[in-house]
Design an enzyme around this catalytic site. Structure first.
Site, PDB file in Angstrom:
ATOM      1  N   SER A 139     -50.570   0.175  53.599  1.00 31.60           N
ATOM      2  CA  SER A 139     -51.837  -0.367  53.120  1.00 31.60           C
ATOM      3  C   SER A 139     -51.938  -1.790  53.659  1.00 31.60           C
ATOM      4  CB  SER A 139     -51.839  -0.367  51.582  1.00 31.60           C
ATOM      5  OG  SER A 139     -52.975  -1.045  51.094  1.00 31.60           O
ATOM      6  N   LYS A 165     -54.000   2.604  56.123  1.00 24.20           N
ATOM      7  CA  LYS A 165     -55.110   2.384  55.200  1.00 24.20           C
ATOM      8  C   LYS A 165     -55.466   0.912  55.271  1.00 24.20           C
ATOM      9  CE  LYS A 165     -55.056   1.640  50.214  1.00 24.20           C
ATOM     10  NZ  LYS A 165     -54.634   2.171  48.905  1.00 24.20           N
ATOM     11  N   LYS A 167     -57.823  -2.279  53.902  1.00 29.75           N
ATOM     12  CA  LYS A 167     -58.694  -2.797  52.845  1.00 29.75           C
ATOM     13  C   LYS A 167     -60.001  -3.261  53.482  1.00 29.75           C
ATOM     14  CE  LYS A 167     -55.965  -2.628  49.206  1.00 29.75           C
ATOM     15  NZ  LYS A 167     -56.317  -1.813  48.032  1.00 29.75           N
ATOM     16  N   ASP A 192     -59.995   1.414  52.107  1.00 31.27           N
ATOM     17  CA  ASP A 192     -60.010   1.257  50.650  1.00 31.27           C
ATOM     18  C   ASP A 192     -60.891   0.066  50.294  1.00 31.27           C
ATOM     19  OD1 ASP A 192     -59.558   1.091  47.938  1.00 31.27           O
ATOM     20  OD2 ASP A 192     -57.387   0.805  48.071  1.00 31.27           O
ATOM     21  N   GLU A 217     -61.657   5.195  50.106  1.00 34.90           N
ATOM     22  CA  GLU A 217     -61.118   5.099  48.755  1.00 34.90           C
ATOM     23  C   GLU A 217     -62.003   4.170  47.917  1.00 34.90           C
ATOM     24  OE1 GLU A 217     -56.938   4.156  49.068  1.00 34.90           O
ATOM     25  OE2 GLU A 217     -56.804   3.623  46.956  1.00 34.90           O
ATOM     26  N   ASP A 242     -59.663   6.210  43.108  1.00 33.30           N
ATOM     27  CA  ASP A 242     -58.461   5.501  42.658  1.00 33.30           C
ATOM     28  C   ASP A 242     -58.764   4.960  41.249  1.00 33.30           C
ATOM     29  OD1 ASP A 242     -56.497   3.581  42.152  1.00 33.30           O
ATOM     30  OD2 ASP A 242     -56.564   2.629  44.095  1.00 33.30           O
ATOM     31  N   LYS A 266     -51.676   7.048  40.705  1.00 31.93           N
ATOM     32  CA  LYS A 266     -50.721   5.965  40.436  1.00 31.93           C
ATOM     33  C   LYS A 266     -50.194   6.170  39.037  1.00 31.93           C
ATOM     34  CE  LYS A 266     -53.020   2.518  43.291  1.00 31.93           C
ATOM     35  NZ  LYS A 266     -53.742   1.234  43.337  1.00 31.93           N
ATOM     36  N   GLY A 294     -49.903   2.787  45.522  1.00 38.56           N
ATOM     37  CA  GLY A 294     -48.896   1.755  45.298  1.00 38.56           C
ATOM     38  C   GLY A 294     -49.490   0.573  44.572  1.00 38.56           C
TER      39      GLY A 294
HETATM   40  O1  OSB Z   1     -56.289  -0.124  45.492  1.00 35.59           O
HETATM   41  O2  OSB Z   1     -54.597   0.932  46.188  1.00 35.59           O
HETATM   42  C1  OSB Z   1     -55.090  -0.088  45.715  1.00 35.59           C
HETATM   43  C2  OSB Z   1     -52.341  -2.735  45.515  1.00 35.59           C
HETATM   44  C3  OSB Z   1     -52.673  -3.366  44.333  1.00 35.59           C
HETATM   45  C4  OSB Z   1     -53.786  -2.963  43.629  1.00 35.59           C
HETATM   46  C5  OSB Z   1     -54.567  -1.914  44.122  1.00 35.59           C
HETATM   47  C6  OSB Z   1     -54.249  -1.269  45.314  1.00 35.59           C
HETATM   48  C7  OSB Z   1     -53.139  -1.712  46.036  1.00 35.59           C
HETATM   49  C8  OSB Z   1     -52.777  -1.101  47.320  1.00 35.59           C
HETATM   50  C9  OSB Z   1     -51.378  -0.640  47.524  1.00 35.59           C
HETATM   51  O3  OSB Z   1     -53.590  -0.932  48.213  1.00 35.59           O
HETATM   52  C10 OSB Z   1     -50.546  -1.595  48.280  1.00 35.59           C
HETATM   53  C11 OSB Z   1     -49.071  -1.300  48.227  1.00 35.59           C
HETATM   54  O4  OSB Z   1     -48.476  -1.028  47.169  1.00 35.59           O
HETATM   55  O5  OSB Z   1     -48.480  -1.403  49.301  1.00 35.59           O
HETATM   56 MG    MG Z   2     -57.047   1.793  46.040  1.00 40.01          MG
END
Ligand code: OSB
Ligand code: MG
Length: 373
Positions: A139, A165, A167, A192, A217, A242, A266, A294
């Site tokens: 991510s 993935k 952001k 995401d 996402e 999510d 999660k 995660g």
């Molecule tokens: O939206 O998946 C999410 C981390 C913290 C809060 C929300 C998210 C995330 C991540 C995962 O994208 C990142 C990771 O654990 O490597």
């Molecule tokens: Mg997410």
């Protein structure tokens, strides 16, 4: 199994690099660690993934501390667990308290972990997982420039990560994603948004369809399903929920109204192992692929993610990367590492205590509280 005592700690750990999403930036890791001692001498651990600020969901590490202290830990101190049905029943015991799934998950999972230790049964056996290896994705947070993003992704792919993935948020979406597609033509890619868009942005989101993303996402409201269903009826790209999925009843409704075609699971967000199993069974029989999300976890949370991801409904690479993604020194030893590039081995751990290094826990602990039945 009977509980002999519980220790709750607050930890603050440095992160190797800040993590930037549409909701904000995390500079260091604040977490709670729950430690359950059984009367027969077993020890179980779990981590509470609530963040320092209520930016992803409404919980914070401080609200979780209060909920655990005043309600959730006291309500479980007298439990007697004899089997998996007893473990799964913990979810129902906590269900009379509204909300706060991340706080609930922390104590629920620590009890599962302690049961695994006391009975010397692998967590994966208790959960019913059978895989020996799981694929790993990365991510990637929002970067200062598209060039930097492309460089970082090239590096992650060279390390072996199986999918990327990214952001996104309005103003950091089409351009960086097109650049990644141009640079890495056939790489499994998804985005995401962490709720950064609204239904009014549908035209912009429709332009993502050209990119062949595996999913987008949580584009819309953190607590919405109805608008997501509307958007999914227009987009070709599968929507993955999510934030909106807080339990099995949300999962059922999302499937029923067509709000998503994929789900991110999660453990913390849904309240622990028991609720995760319900969602798993529902999605597996409905043919909705799951993957394990995660929360920038330490090794404790990573080992629990790996255990749940060994179930057959987890059909896509998850966000659980090796420990060194965020931490120079994890609180478990050995840390989580690739078994082969892009894969993690599912080890038959009878709880995670055998990997936790107490001195490292102590090193990052800023507060602690002890409970006795
Ligand atoms: O939206 O998946 C999410 C981390 C913290 C809060 C929300 C998210 C995330 C991540 C995962 O994208 C990142 C990771 O654990 O490597
Ligand atoms: Mg997410």
């Amino acid at each position: 199994m009977k509980i002999g005592g519980v220790v709750m700690r607050r930890l603050e750990m440095p992160m190797r690099e800040p993590f930037v999403a549409s909701y904000g930036t995390e500079w260091s890791k604040v977490l709670l660690v729950l430690e359950v001692h059984t009367q027969a001498g077993g020890v179980g651990y779990a981590e509470c993934v609530a963040m320092a600020e209520p930016l992803y969901t409404e919980e914070t590490s401080e609200t979780a501390w209060l909920m655990l202290r005043d309600f959730f830990i006291p309500s479980l101190l007298q439990v007697e667990i004899h089997d998996v049905a007893g473990l799964r029943g913990l979810t129902n015991r906590l269900a009379r308290f509204r909300g706060n799934p991340m706080a609930k998950a922390a104590i629920e999972m620590a009890v599962w972990d302690a049961y695994a230790a006391e009975t010397q049964t692998p967590l994966t056996t208790l959960l019913g997982g059978g895989k020996t290896h799981i694929p790993v994705g990365i991510s990637v947070g929002i970067q200062p420039s598209t060039e930097r993003l492309v460089e970082k992704v090239a590096d992650y792919l060279a390390q072996g990560f199986r999918r990327v993935k990214v952001k996104i948020k309005p103003g950091w979406d089409l351009e960086p994603l097109h650049a990644l597609r141009a640079a890495f033509d056939s790489v499994p890619l998804w985005a995401d948004a962490n709720s950064a868009y609204q239904l009014e942005d549908t035209e912009r989101l429709r332009q993502l369809d050209e990119l062949g993303l595996m999913m987008i996402e949580q584009p819309l409201g953190h607590d919405d399903m109805v608008d997501h269903a509307r958007l999914q009826s227009i987009l070709h790209t599968p929507i993955c929920l999510d934030e909106s999925i807080r339990g099995a009843s949300d999962a059922r409704k999302a499937i029923q109204i067509g709000a998503c075609r994929v789900m991110n699971l999660k453990l913390g967000r849904v309240g622990g192992f028991g609720e995760a199993l319900r969602i798993h069974d529902l999605c597996y029989s409905a043919g909705v692929p799951l993957w394990c999300g995660g929360m920038l976890e330490t090794g404790i949370g990573r080992l629990h993610n790996i255990a749940i991801a060994s179930l057959p409904g987890f059909q896509l690479p998850g966000d659980t990367a090796p420990s060194d993604r965020y931490f120079g020194e994890d609180i478990i030893d050995p840390p989580v590492e690739f078994s082969t590039p892009g894969e993690l081995a599912v080890e038959p751990l009878c709880g995670v205590a055998e990997r936790v290094v107490p001195a490292r826990l102590d090193k990052w602990t800023t507060a602690r509280l002890t409970f006795r039945p």
